[in-house]
Scaffold this motif. Structure first.
Motif, PDB file in Angstrom:
ATOM      1  N   LEU A  89     -38.505  10.458  47.541  1.00  0.00           N
ATOM      2  CA  LEU A  89     -39.299  10.580  46.401  1.00  0.00           C
ATOM      3  C   LEU A  89     -39.792   9.220  45.765  1.00  0.00           C
ATOM      4  N   ALA A  90     -38.888   8.173  45.720  1.00  0.00           N
ATOM      5  CA  ALA A  90     -39.252   6.940  45.295  1.00  0.00           C
ATOM      6  C   ALA A  90     -40.563   6.373  46.047  1.00  0.00           C
ATOM      7  N   ALA A  91     -40.171   6.478  47.523  1.00  0.00           N
ATOM      8  CA  ALA A  91     -41.397   5.901  48.456  1.00  0.00           C
ATOM      9  C   ALA A  91     -42.654   6.648  48.401  1.00  0.00           C
ATOM     10  N   ALA A  92     -42.596   7.929  48.246  1.00  0.00           N
ATOM     11  CA  ALA A  92     -43.567   8.636  47.815  1.00  0.00           C
ATOM     12  C   ALA A  92     -44.247   8.660  46.937  1.00  0.00           C
ATOM     13  N   GLY A  93     -43.704   8.495  45.508  1.00  0.00           N
ATOM     14  CA  GLY A  93     -44.251   8.106  44.428  1.00  0.00           C
ATOM     15  C   GLY A  93     -44.966   6.844  44.432  1.00  0.00           C
ATOM     16  N   SER A  94     -44.464   5.889  45.130  1.00  0.00           N
ATOM     17  CA  SER A  94     -45.000   4.637  45.376  1.00  0.00           C
ATOM     18  C   SER A  94     -46.559   4.599  45.866  1.00  0.00           C
TER      19      SER A  94
ATOM     20  N   SER B 252     -48.803   2.349  50.827  1.00  0.00           N
ATOM     21  CA  SER B 252     -47.978   1.278  49.933  1.00  0.00           C
ATOM     22  C   SER B 252     -47.469   0.231  51.200  1.00  0.00           C
ATOM     23  N   VAL B 253     -48.291   0.035  52.248  1.00  0.00           N
ATOM     24  CA  VAL B 253     -47.769  -0.963  53.262  1.00  0.00           C
ATOM     25  C   VAL B 253     -48.365  -2.106  52.986  1.00  0.00           C
ATOM     26  N   ALA B 254     -47.824  -3.293  53.835  1.00  0.00           N
ATOM     27  CA  ALA B 254     -48.465  -4.803  53.832  1.00  0.00           C
ATOM     28  C   ALA B 254     -48.362  -5.231  52.167  1.00  0.00           C
TER      29      ALA B 254
ATOM     30  N   GLY C 287     -45.059  -5.508  50.642  1.00  0.00           N
ATOM     31  CA  GLY C 287     -43.576  -5.560  50.338  1.00  0.00           C
ATOM     32  C   GLY C 287     -42.848  -4.717  49.841  1.00  0.00           C
ATOM     33  N   ILE C 288     -43.530  -3.497  49.199  1.00  0.00           N
ATOM     34  CA  ILE C 288     -42.962  -2.470  48.675  1.00  0.00           C
ATOM     35  C   ILE C 288     -41.910  -1.658  49.591  1.00  0.00           C
ATOM     36  N   MET C 289     -42.393  -1.282  50.734  1.00  0.00           N
ATOM     37  CA  MET C 289     -41.430  -0.549  51.501  1.00  0.00           C
ATOM     38  C   MET C 289     -40.430  -1.472  52.164  1.00  0.00           C
ATOM     39  N   VAL C 290     -40.714  -2.777  52.319  1.00  0.00           N
ATOM     40  CA  VAL C 290     -39.444  -3.647  52.784  1.00  0.00           C
ATOM     41  C   VAL C 290     -38.350  -3.533  51.683  1.00  0.00           C
ATOM     42  N   ALA C 291     -38.769  -3.682  50.363  1.00  0.00           N
ATOM     43  CA  ALA C 291     -37.963  -3.591  49.220  1.00  0.00           C
ATOM     44  C   ALA C 291     -37.426  -2.280  49.117  1.00  0.00           C
ATOM     45  N   TYR C 292     -37.923  -1.209  49.338  1.00  0.00           N
ATOM     46  CA  TYR C 292     -37.426   0.111  49.233  1.00  0.00           C
ATOM     47  C   TYR C 292     -36.363   0.240  50.411  1.00  0.00           C
ATOM     48  N   GLY C 293     -37.102  -0.145  51.532  1.00  0.00           N
ATOM     49  CA  GLY C 293     -36.178  -0.177  52.769  1.00  0.00           C
ATOM     50  C   GLY C 293     -34.760  -0.487  52.750  1.00  0.00           C
ATOM     51  N   SER C 294     -34.701  -1.903  52.057  1.00  0.00           N
ATOM     52  CA  SER C 294     -33.344  -2.541  51.925  1.00  0.00           C
ATOM     53  C   SER C 294     -32.411  -1.898  50.964  1.00  0.00           C
TER      54      SER C 294
ATOM     55  N   THR D 268     -45.430   5.694  38.956  1.00  0.00           N
ATOM     56  CA  THR D 268     -44.415   5.336  39.881  1.00  0.00           C
ATOM     57  C   THR D 268     -44.915   4.533  41.180  1.00  0.00           C
ATOM     58  N   SER D 269     -46.230   4.202  41.009  1.00  0.00           N
ATOM     59  CA  SER D 269     -46.514   3.315  41.892  1.00  0.00           C
ATOM     60  C   SER D 269     -46.250   1.729  41.409  1.00  0.00           C
ATOM     61  N   ALA D 270     -46.620   1.487  39.746  1.00  0.00           N
ATOM     62  CA  ALA D 270     -46.666   0.345  39.211  1.00  0.00           C
ATOM     63  C   ALA D 270     -45.073  -0.031  39.210  1.00  0.00           C
ATOM     64  N   ILE D 271     -44.062   0.861  39.351  1.00  0.00           N
ATOM     65  CA  ILE D 271     -42.580   0.757  39.293  1.00  0.00           C
ATOM     66  C   ILE D 271     -42.344   0.026  40.670  1.00  0.00           C
ATOM     67  N   SER D 272     -42.953   0.689  41.695  1.00  0.00           N
ATOM     68  CA  SER D 272     -42.504   0.103  43.035  1.00  0.00           C
ATOM     69  C   SER D 272     -43.351  -1.272  43.232  1.00  0.00           C
ATOM     70  N   ILE D 273     -44.532  -1.471  42.632  1.00  0.00           N
ATOM     71  CA  ILE D 273     -44.980  -2.983  42.665  1.00  0.00           C
ATOM     72  C   ILE D 273     -44.164  -4.033  42.091  1.00  0.00           C
TER      73      ILE D 273
END
Length: 488
Positions: A38-43, A258-260, A262-269, A352-357
């Motif tokens: 949900l967080a990644a989809a929100g991003s 939201s690739v390239a 850094g967002i998905m790297v952060a969420y993946g961690s 949701t996007s701004a939070i991930s950024i």
């Protein structure tokens, strides 16, 4: 005595390794795969999906664009998404430090990946402030004025209100990020994402049921607009036209997934080792593609019904803040309610996007400089405030026009958008493909994805994409962005 001096560095080294392992063990994580998805989809579900996807679909032959986008999402997008999430989980690091941990000579990719959200955050908050303005207008029953000519321009050229609303939007985002991964990002996503999806579905269904007779006596319906949207239009298609559609769809995937950045790297961690990555990646793809498609169902039938085909030529802020308010106004009394629900949905998507950024930058500062979450968040908030004020002033006191290499005429916001999306993001993605495809080899990611016995269904496709197809497509996209490939 001499032996003790020789052993001390080894002890210190072991202590350092133990400290690092404890740090990784104590690192915040999503409570489960649902929270992560949900967080990644929100991003992924952000402004790009809502104001860019429908325009590109309308411009690029409707169904033809949709088919190409879907194919790219399942191949190209899937490859970048899987790679970044796996890098994050494997290294348990944010983008700034993750690449250097994978390979000491590729730390520069982490710097570039972190630079992208630093550039995007200020202008995203400015646009978020615009959304707050329109949401409040419709919430207070003032939607009629929002449809007037010059309403949008008079707002963004104002010297005080855009800055105040940008700060309101930014402070909401900062408050959620300060609360952390579980209490902030995950909790917020679990509440907002279901509401957002319900709003998108509701407005999309409503959009298909409307009809309107214009001054010339021509009646158009939402279903006719839907037909234009989903049925491929191959009339006059050329090789150049096909490549244009391909590159448009590929560029859109950067925004959408939201690739390239850094967002998905952060969420993946923050994903636990025992969670099934394959299933999560598939769910994020489905969420994102479904919402992008439904954004078109929301917007294209409504715009076509009230403004005809010529109304479908608007994109970006022009579509959301100029064309759509006119559509809501033409709907009569129900238009204010629809407008209020629409801008509530857009506000949720923007948040949701701004939070991930912001999280991509905050987690990077925490990992690199060992700062507390509060300090890292305050630093990024300060950077975003300064940058946001500069962007706001770019529409009045500091207004200028600059021609970009891709032919577009730009102000400050457009220049920042060009640097982040057209230059740095393709460079990060190309560098990632080279690092994983050729230096470390695809097995690095495959082993991480398959950890815990998960079956990597598109394993063969992944290897071909990361080594050969994705880098070539990305290079073409980059060359087009910088004005070298002008014939496509």
């Amino acid at each position: 005595m001499d032996g003790m001096f020789h052993e001390q560095p080894a002890c210190a080294k072991m202590h350092g390794m133990e400290e690092m392992m404890n740090k990784e063990k104590n690192r915040n994580s999503f409570s489960g795969s649902i929270g992560f998805v949900l967080a990644a989809a929100g991003s992924a579900v952000g402004l790009g999906n809502i104001w860019r996807f429908p325009y590109l679909a309308a411009k690029d032959g409707g169904g033809l664009y949709l088919v190409i986008y879907l194919i790219l999402a399942l191949t190209f997008g899937f490859t970048l998404l899987a790679t970044e999430i796996a890098i994050g989980r494997k290294t348990k690091q944010s983008p700034l430090t993750a690449y250097g941990k994978l390979h000491s000579k590729y730390g520069f990719l982490g710097v570039l990946a972190c630079l992208v959200p630093i550039i995007i955050m200020p202008y995203y908050c400015v646009i978020g402030g615009w959304v707050v303005k329109y949401f409040l207008a419709y919430l207070t029953g003032d939607g009629v004025h929002a449809a007037e000519d010059g309403y949008f321009t008079s707002h963004i050229t104002g010297e005080v209100q855009p800055i105040v609303l940008m700060l309101v939007f930014l402070l909401i985002v900062a408050f959620i990020v300060i609360r952390g991964v579980n209490k902030g990002i995950e909790t917020f996503s679990k509440v907002l994402m279901p509401i957002l999806i319900l709003l998108v579905l509701g407005i999309a269904i409503f959009s298909m049921t409307i009809s309107h007779t214009d001054d010339q006596g021509v009646t158009r319906t939402g279903l006719e607009g839907l037909w234009i949207y989903v049925v491929p239009d191959l009339s006059g298609i050329t090789v150049k036209g096909f490549f244009t559609v391909l590159l448009d769809a590929m560029g859109q995937l950067f925004f959408s997934l939201s690739v390239a950045m850094g967002i998905m790297v952060a969420y993946g961690s923050y994903v636990k080792d025992e969670d099934n990555l394959v299933r999560s990646i598939n769910q994020i793809e489905i969420f994102d593609t479904a919402v992008a498609f439904l954004a078109g169902v929301m917007i294209i039938p409504a715009v076509y019904t009230f403004m005809g085909r010529e109304g479908m030529n608007a994109s970006g802020p022009g579509l959301m803040f100029v064309s759509l308010p006119k559509v809501f106004s033409a709907m009569g009394r129900i238009g204010n309610l629809v407008g209020c629900l629409f801008f509530a949905m857009v506000l949720f998507a923007a948040l949701t996007s701004a939070i991930s950024i912001m999280e991509a930058v905050v987690s990077s500062l925490m990992d690199k400089f060992h700062l507390s979450r509060m300090k890292a968040c305050l630093i990024e908030t300060a950077i975003a405030i300064v940058g946001g004020i500069v962007v706001c002033l770019g529409y009045n006191k500091w207004y200028f026009e600059l021609k970009l290499p891709n032919g577009a005429v730009a102000q400050i916001l457009d220049v920042m958008d060009y640097l982040s999306n057209n230059l740095f993001m393709p460079l990060v993605a190309i560098g990632t493909c080279v690092l994983i495809g050729w230096i470390l080899k695809p097995k690095t990611i495959i082993e991480e994805v398959e950890k815990g016995g998960a079956k990597f269904g598109r394993r063969g496709l992944y290897v071909i994409m990361i080594k050969y197809i994705a880098p070539v497509l990305l290079l073409i996209l980059l060359l087009k962005s910088v004005g070298i490939l002008t014939f496509i």
